[in-house]
Design a protein around this motif. Sequence first.
Motif, mmCIF file in Angstrom:
data_model
loop_
_atom_site.group_PDB
_atom_site.id
_atom_site.type_symbol
_atom_site.label_atom_id
_atom_site.label_comp_id
_atom_site.label_asym_id
_atom_site.label_seq_id
_atom_site.Cartn_x
_atom_site.Cartn_y
_atom_site.Cartn_z
ATOM 1 N N ASP A 58 0.841 -1.192 0.000
ATOM 2 C CA ASP A 58 0.000 0.000 0.000
ATOM 3 C C ASP A 58 0.874 1.239 0.000
ATOM 4 O O ASP A 58 1.881 1.300 0.707
ATOM 5 N N ILE A 61 -1.229 7.343 2.280
ATOM 6 C CA ILE A 61 -2.634 7.775 2.291
ATOM 7 C C ILE A 61 -2.704 9.231 1.862
ATOM 8 O O ILE A 61 -1.972 10.085 2.366
ATOM 9 N N GLN A 62 -3.596 9.500 0.921
ATOM 10 C CA GLN A 62 -3.793 10.850 0.391
ATOM 11 C C GLN A 62 -4.736 11.643 1.307
ATOM 12 O O GLN A 62 -5.422 11.069 2.152
ATOM 13 N N ASP A 64 -7.618 12.835 0.806
ATOM 14 C CA ASP A 64 -9.021 12.423 0.717
ATOM 15 C C ASP A 64 -9.265 11.032 1.276
ATOM 16 O O ASP A 64 -10.382 10.523 1.265
ATOM 17 N N SER A 66 -7.820 8.204 0.177
ATOM 18 C CA SER A 66 -7.516 7.151 -0.789
ATOM 19 C C SER A 66 -6.027 6.800 -0.734
ATOM 20 O O SER A 66 -5.211 7.542 -0.194
ATOM 21 N N THR A 68 -2.931 4.075 -2.982
ATOM 22 C CA THR A 68 -2.648 3.165 -4.096
ATOM 23 C C THR A 68 -2.235 1.822 -3.528
ATOM 24 O O THR A 68 -1.369 1.747 -2.655
ATOM 25 N N ARG A 69 -2.873 0.760 -4.023
ATOM 26 C CA ARG A 69 -2.531 -0.602 -3.611
ATOM 27 C C ARG A 69 -1.987 -1.341 -4.831
ATOM 28 O O ARG A 69 -2.568 -1.298 -5.902
ATOM 29 N N THR A 85 -6.260 2.324 -7.309
ATOM 30 C CA THR A 85 -6.556 3.274 -6.217
ATOM 31 C C THR A 85 -7.703 2.714 -5.373
ATOM 32 O O THR A 85 -8.711 2.272 -5.904
ATOM 33 N N VAL A 86 -7.519 2.746 -4.064
ATOM 34 C CA VAL A 86 -8.543 2.314 -3.116
ATOM 35 C C VAL A 86 -9.104 3.582 -2.475
ATOM 36 O O VAL A 86 -8.367 4.386 -1.915
ATOM 37 N N TYR A 87 -10.418 3.768 -2.591
ATOM 38 C CA TYR A 87 -11.088 4.941 -2.035
ATOM 39 C C TYR A 87 -11.760 4.583 -0.713
ATOM 40 O O TYR A 87 -12.209 3.454 -0.528
ATOM 41 N N PRO A 88 -11.863 5.529 0.214
ATOM 42 C CA PRO A 88 -12.525 5.226 1.493
ATOM 43 C C PRO A 88 -14.023 4.992 1.277
ATOM 44 O O PRO A 88 -14.597 5.510 0.312
ATOM 45 N N ARG A 90 -17.976 5.359 1.584
ATOM 46 C CA ARG A 90 -18.830 6.558 1.739
ATOM 47 C C ARG A 90 -20.026 6.252 2.583
ATOM 48 O O ARG A 90 -20.590 5.268 2.627
#
Length: 90
Positions: A58, A61-62, A64, A66, A68-69, A85-88, A90
């Motif tokens: 991994d 952490i950005q 927002d 997210s 990159t994995r 890209t893995v997004y949190p 919602r």
Amino acid sequence: MRRIIIGIGAVVAGLLLAGLLFGGIAQVLGKVQHEPPIQATGPCGGAVILGNGGSQCDGPIQPDGSFTRCTSVYVLGFGGWSCYTVYPPR
């Protein structure tokens, strides 16, 4: 009968030689990219043993949430990395 045994021995020897040659080429090709294409935030889990295996890393952490994995899979020395890209949630 002797010709058949010699023929079978030649076929087996040929298959073993082809396997060794293919395995050597696979090892060389498999060593091209065993490192993840991202700067991982921690150690990558997994292993590649005799050209087989894989791992997952991994990135940072950005803002927002997210990140990159990158995952890899290797079979007989062939394979590579796949990053997404893995997004949190919602």
